[in-house]
Enzyme design. Structure first.
Site, PDB file in Angstrom:
ATOM      1  N   LYS A  17       0.798  -1.296   0.048  1.00 26.34           N
ATOM      2  CA  LYS A  17       0.042  -0.039  -0.109  1.00 26.34           C
ATOM      3  C   LYS A  17       0.830   1.311  -0.107  1.00 26.34           C
ATOM      4  O   LYS A  17       1.944   1.235   0.561  1.00 26.34           O
ATOM      5  CB  LYS A  17      -0.970   0.033   1.298  1.00 26.34           C
ATOM      6  CG  LYS A  17      -1.978  -1.143   1.193  1.00 26.34           C
ATOM      7  CD  LYS A  17      -2.534  -0.712   2.787  1.00 26.34           C
ATOM      8  CE  LYS A  17      -3.792  -1.914   2.674  1.00 26.34           C
ATOM      9  NZ  LYS A  17      -4.835  -1.666   1.623  1.00 26.34           N
ATOM     10  N   ARG A  56     -10.159 -11.971   2.395  1.00 26.71           N
ATOM     11  CA  ARG A  56     -10.914 -12.923   1.750  1.00 26.71           C
ATOM     12  C   ARG A  56     -10.431 -14.375   2.195  1.00 26.71           C
ATOM     13  O   ARG A  56     -10.971 -15.371   2.055  1.00 26.71           O
ATOM     14  CB  ARG A  56     -11.534 -12.504   0.392  1.00 26.71           C
ATOM     15  CG  ARG A  56     -10.454 -12.399  -0.739  1.00 26.71           C
ATOM     16  CD  ARG A  56     -10.729 -11.721  -1.792  1.00 26.71           C
ATOM     17  NE  ARG A  56     -10.892 -10.118  -1.655  1.00 26.71           N
ATOM     18  CZ  ARG A  56     -11.142  -9.107  -2.448  1.00 26.71           C
ATOM     19  NH1 ARG A  56     -11.685  -9.669  -3.817  1.00 26.71           N
ATOM     20  NH2 ARG A  56     -11.236  -8.006  -2.058  1.00 26.71           N
TER      21      ARG A  56
HETATM   22  N1  BES Z   1      -7.896  -3.871   4.696  1.00 27.18           N
HETATM   23  C1  BES Z   1      -8.155  -3.281   3.444  1.00 27.18           C
HETATM   24  C2  BES Z   1      -9.619  -2.727   3.158  1.00 27.18           C
HETATM   25  C3  BES Z   1      -9.704  -1.465   3.989  1.00 27.18           C
HETATM   26  C4  BES Z   1      -9.556  -0.177   3.152  1.00 27.18           C
HETATM   27  C5  BES Z   1      -9.987  -1.538   5.269  1.00 27.18           C
HETATM   28  C6  BES Z   1      -9.865   1.111   3.875  1.00 27.18           C
HETATM   29  C7  BES Z   1     -10.281  -0.233   5.812  1.00 27.18           C
HETATM   30  C8  BES Z   1      -9.999   1.250   5.217  1.00 27.18           C
HETATM   31  C9  BES Z   1      -8.271  -4.733   2.433  1.00 27.18           C
HETATM   32  O1  BES Z   1      -7.214  -5.731   2.842  1.00 27.18           O
HETATM   33  C10 BES Z   1      -7.611  -4.303   1.058  1.00 27.18           C
HETATM   34  O2  BES Z   1      -6.506  -3.969   0.865  1.00 27.18           O
HETATM   35  N2  BES Z   1      -8.702  -4.474   0.121  1.00 27.18           N
HETATM   36  C11 BES Z   1      -8.290  -3.714  -1.373  1.00 27.18           C
HETATM   37  C12 BES Z   1      -8.808  -4.754  -2.183  1.00 27.18           C
HETATM   38  C13 BES Z   1      -8.198  -4.658  -3.457  1.00 27.18           C
HETATM   39  C14 BES Z   1      -6.616  -5.075  -3.738  1.00 27.18           C
HETATM   40  C15 BES Z   1      -8.961  -5.630  -4.485  1.00 27.18           C
HETATM   41  C16 BES Z   1      -8.750  -2.619  -1.504  1.00 27.18           C
HETATM   42  O3  BES Z   1      -9.883  -2.372  -1.019  1.00 27.18           O
HETATM   43  O4  BES Z   1      -8.332  -1.683  -2.222  1.00 27.18           O
HETATM   44 MN    MN Z   2      -5.527  -5.412   2.015  1.00 26.52          MN
END
Ligand code: BES
Ligand code: MN
Ligand code: ZN
Length: 505
Positions: free
Chosen positions: A283, A357
């Site tokens: 990230k 997931r």
């Molecule tokens: N933990 C994150 C989602 C999240 C985002 C939680 C903001 C709380 C606040 C999750 O693991 C994630 O990174 N999801 C990605 C999925 C994508 C790579 C398909 C996302 O939401 O960008």
């Molecule tokens: Mn994630």
């Protein structure tokens, strides 16, 4: 962390308290019973203050009158309860929050809780009021060594609150349920707020294990056991971290034996990514610290189990949480890897940041096979996309069962922890088919929350199931009357209510 309210119940009486709380309806009058108790001099001075400030008793409005003539108190706090049409179910909880926000420097507070024809004042109302007070008073300040000098809300140290009402015996009887729920929410908030260097999977499992004191049966599965069972999707997420992964199973058996054999237990499953860097699909740096809250689902499950056990809920519930840290290192999972999940289905990893997931898929399958639950609900800070869709006011609800959805929706309205249903459909499911494996772990740019839910659906079989995407509600939510904390403890009140209204007794 300060959770420094001592709440007791008695008949309404005048005491030498720092603050005296009175409720005012939208007619702007001090109720007869209160007038009698405080006397005519005090009534007159309060009346003048009400007129001077044009206080109209609007729902949740508040007016502080300092040292009024004729009363031996530092301040009187007038709290508006509005008119009959304003009386919603969540109001007592919110009112408790509003009152606490007005405590000022008081060390003792006397709440005069008089009812009227259209304002219910009973044990349940008092329990809700106390719940709102505790939630508002919560602070996570254990790492602030230099005490904040000006806490806008209240003085530091313990505040004793007395709720004076004619049904005080009834209130004492039901007080335990509000206290248990407050303790559960506060436990969940503490877990979410805790920094990720302190709260790793092992420490999280240890804290969950403390529920054994309340009679919850705990099983902690370590990496060796998880490998033996075959939870390779979950383990793949944790393999780039120096911290070991864990799965914790919590069992509360509060139902009568005869009933519990008829239908399987309820199962509540939580995503517990103690820190989500994204892994190799790392990230960006900005705001990454918030990913310490990526265990908000697991925190809710632990808080809920606490609430249910503490109030001895007459129901059988399984709580299950998958605890991992998602880190990039030489051993980390790669985009392109294919893992075999516990279900036997294979998953192509496209993006290592879609890790929640993978964790949940294995835990859902495990719980389904192991406990044959009558229903499964999972909570997960699963997608940023749910924030785009719903913002921070509603959690996303996905389900294969209309009755379950309706019940969750109703419990949401009753508690103010609201959910909004989004669709599932075969056309979305297609988006996660993979060229190389049974499925892939992302579905492209569109409908990100839905394709994540479709992924989970592949691990629940025929079990009635609901998925709550709480990425928008578990943390960093706007402050409210009952929450000033970053970690909100969202979902504990919702699910406690869901269980109480439909599955107990
Ligand atoms: N933990 C994150 C989602 C999240 C985002 C939680 C903001 C709380 C606040 C999750 O693991 C994630 O990174 N999801 C990605 C999925 C994508 C790579 C398909 C996302 O939401 O960008
Ligand atoms: Mn994630
Ligand atoms: Zn995550």
């Amino acid at each position: 962390m300060s959770d420094a309210l001592k709440i007791a119940y008695s008949a309404p009486e005048l005491t030498k308290a720092g603050s005296l709380v009175l409720f005012i309806a939208d007619d702007g009058h001090i109720p007869e019973a209160a007038r009698k108790l405080i006397g005519s001099t005090a009534t007159q001075s309060l009346k003048r203050a009400i007129e001077a400030e044009e206080f109209k008793g609007k729902a949740r409005a508040a007016l502080t009158v300092t040292a009024p003539h004729g009363l031996d108190v530092e301040r009187v706090i007038l709290i508006g309860i509005g008119g009959e049409k304003d009386r919603k179910e969540t109001d007592y909880v919110r009112l408790g929050g509003v009152i606490t926000g007005r405590f000022g420097a008081a060390k003792s507070v006397n709440v005069l809780f008089f009812g009227s024809a259209d304002w219910r004042v009973d044990g349940a109302a008092a329990s809700d009021l106390a719940l709102g007070m505790r939630l508002r008073a919560y602070r996570f300040d254990k790492y602030q060594t230099k005490k904040r000098e000006k806490d806008a809300d209240r003085a530091t140290g313990t505040v004793s609150v007395k709720i004076g009402m004619s049904a005080h015996l009834d209130a004492k009887k039901v007080a335990k349920s509000g206290e248990s729920i407050a303790d559960g929410v506060i436990l969940a908030r503490n877990l979410v707020n805790e920094p990720p260097n302190v709260l790793d999977p092992v420490e999280f499992a240890r804290r969950a294990s403390e529920l054994s004191k309340l009679g919850v049966e705990i099983t902690v599965l370590d990496e060796k056991q998880l490998a033996k069972i075959g939870m390779r999707a979950l383990l793949g997420v944790g393999q780039g971290s120096s911290k070991e992964s864990r799965v914790v199973i919590m069992r509360w058996n509060g139902a009568k034996a005869a009933k519990s054999t008829k239908t399987g237990p309820l199962a509540i499953i939580g995503k517990g990514v103690v820190f989500d860097t994204g892994g190799i699909s790392i990230k960006p740096a900005g705001g990454m610290e918030d990913m310490k809250g990526d265990m908000g689902g697991a925190a809710c499950v632990v808080g809920l189990m606490h609430a249910l056990a503490a109030r001895k809920a007459k129901v059988n519930v399984i709580g299950a949480i998958g605890l991992v840290e998602n880190m990039p290192d030489g051993n980390a999972q790669r985009p392109g890897d294919i893992v075999t999940s516990l279900s036997g289905q294979t998953i192509e990893i496209i993006n290592t940041d879609a890790e929640g997931r993978l964790v949940l898929g294995d835990v859902l399958w495990y719980v389904k096979e192991q406990f044959k639950p009558s229903l499964m609900i999972d909570l997960a800070t699963l997608t940023g996309a749910v924030l785009v869709a719903l913002g921070q006011d509603n959690a996303g609800l996905f389900s294969n069962d209309d009755t379950l959805s309706e019940r969750l929706y109703a419990a949401g309205v009753a508690t103010g922890e609201t959910v909004w249903r989004l669709p599932l459909a075969p056309s979305y499911d297609k988006m996660i088919d993979s060229k190389f494996a049974d499925m892939k772990n992302t579905g492209g740019r569109y409908a990100g929350s839905i394709t994540a839910a479709q992924f989970l659906k592949r691990f629940v079989g025929e079990t009635p199931w609901a998925h709550l995407d709480i990425a928008g509600t578990a943390m960093g939510s706007p402050e409210s009357d009952i929450n000033k904390s970053w970690g909100s403890g969202w979902g504990v009140r919702l699910l406690d209510r869901f269980v109480a209204d439909y599955y107990e007794g």
